[in-house]
Design an enzyme around this catalytic site. Sequence first.
Site, short mmCIF file in Angstrom:
data_model
loop_
_atom_site.label_atom_id
_atom_site.label_comp_id
_atom_site.label_asym_id
_atom_site.label_seq_id
_atom_site.Cartn_x
_atom_site.Cartn_y
_atom_site.Cartn_z
N CYS A 124 19.70 36.12 34.01
CA CYS A 124 20.89 36.10 33.16
C CYS A 124 22.12 35.73 34.00
O CYS A 124 22.43 36.40 34.98
CB CYS A 124 21.11 37.46 32.50
SG CYS A 124 22.62 37.51 31.48
N ASP A 228 15.78 23.06 28.21
CA ASP A 228 15.97 21.74 27.59
C ASP A 228 14.84 21.29 26.68
O ASP A 228 14.86 20.16 26.20
CB ASP A 228 16.19 20.65 28.65
CG ASP A 228 17.49 20.82 29.42
OD1 ASP A 228 18.32 21.64 28.99
OD2 ASP A 228 17.67 20.14 30.44
#
Length: 352
Positions: A124, A228
Amino acid sequence: MIGDRNERLSGICVFLLRKLTDLIKIGNIELGEFPLLLAPMEDVSDPPFRAVCKDNGADLMFTEFISSEGLIRDAIKSRKKLEIFEYERPIGIQIFGGDEEAMKLATQIVDATNPDLVDINFGCPVKKVVCKGAGAGVLKDVPLMVRLTEAVVKATHLPVTVKTRLGWDDNTKNILEVAERLQDVGIQALSVHGRTRTQMYKGEADWNLIAKVKENPRIQIPIFGNGDIDSPQKALEYRNRFGVDGIMIGRAAIGYPWIFNEIKHFFKTGEELDPPTISDRVAVCKKHLSRSIEWKNDVVGVLEMRRHYTHYFKGLPNFKEYRMKLVTLDDFNEIFGLLDEIEEQYSELVKV
């Protein structure tokens, strides 16, 4: 077109021959030949969202990340995130933190809720997490990362996995070392987001380094790539180019849980599934809203669903007025009525 199709089918055949006897497992959890994982996303990957992703082909899912300190303090929000349901299995509970004792105690709490695995968040990039020496912040201190991981592994009988990034920045892409050292202390799978912490979610994910982790002869655990993947075509390309054991999908699944089954269909046939109709979109949106209300309550369920509407109806022309109503209405019955109106209105537009 025919040449492109033949090339896709050739890639599928080569991949299937290579993977024919190679079922991916985490501990005793069988995930098939090439699992598609739903990435843990804060304020997104709650049970209502996970339910619609499971319906549409996600093979392994994770909870939103949970603070180890919050669990120990018995914080209500942290405890709520521990809730999992039988239909979600296999599912992992993800925790984060920067203190070994806190991670150990939190793992024992997680273990008691009986998930299928425990996942550690070392990826994170959000400042409030990193500043506490947790999440991607641990990438600056690999020995600490190893100690934290070992503390978790020793505190549970469940398989332990890790999600992380390539490194802190372009000068410290240490994922090759990290993968070896975490495997050595007992993790049973590793998911790698192909960006550094300083990149956040900008720029293109670098899957070449993920491939190098997978190609390392010392690495014996499954390696999952993340970053992606937003179409079946790209999923197939990255599977064949980079040789990972599975793909983790995050943002592309928000408002579009169909992506999992679309990828699986494309893998098997080389053909695209028809996109969801407006009726499909409305039906899944309704289920998501219903689950949100059931799990949280009428007020919170309606409020927290508002972040999803734009994604479910992305691309519809002249949708601004409907969107404004969806994010301002408080009564769920009125929202369901509006969704019916949206289905009718846009079905008519399609006919025209």
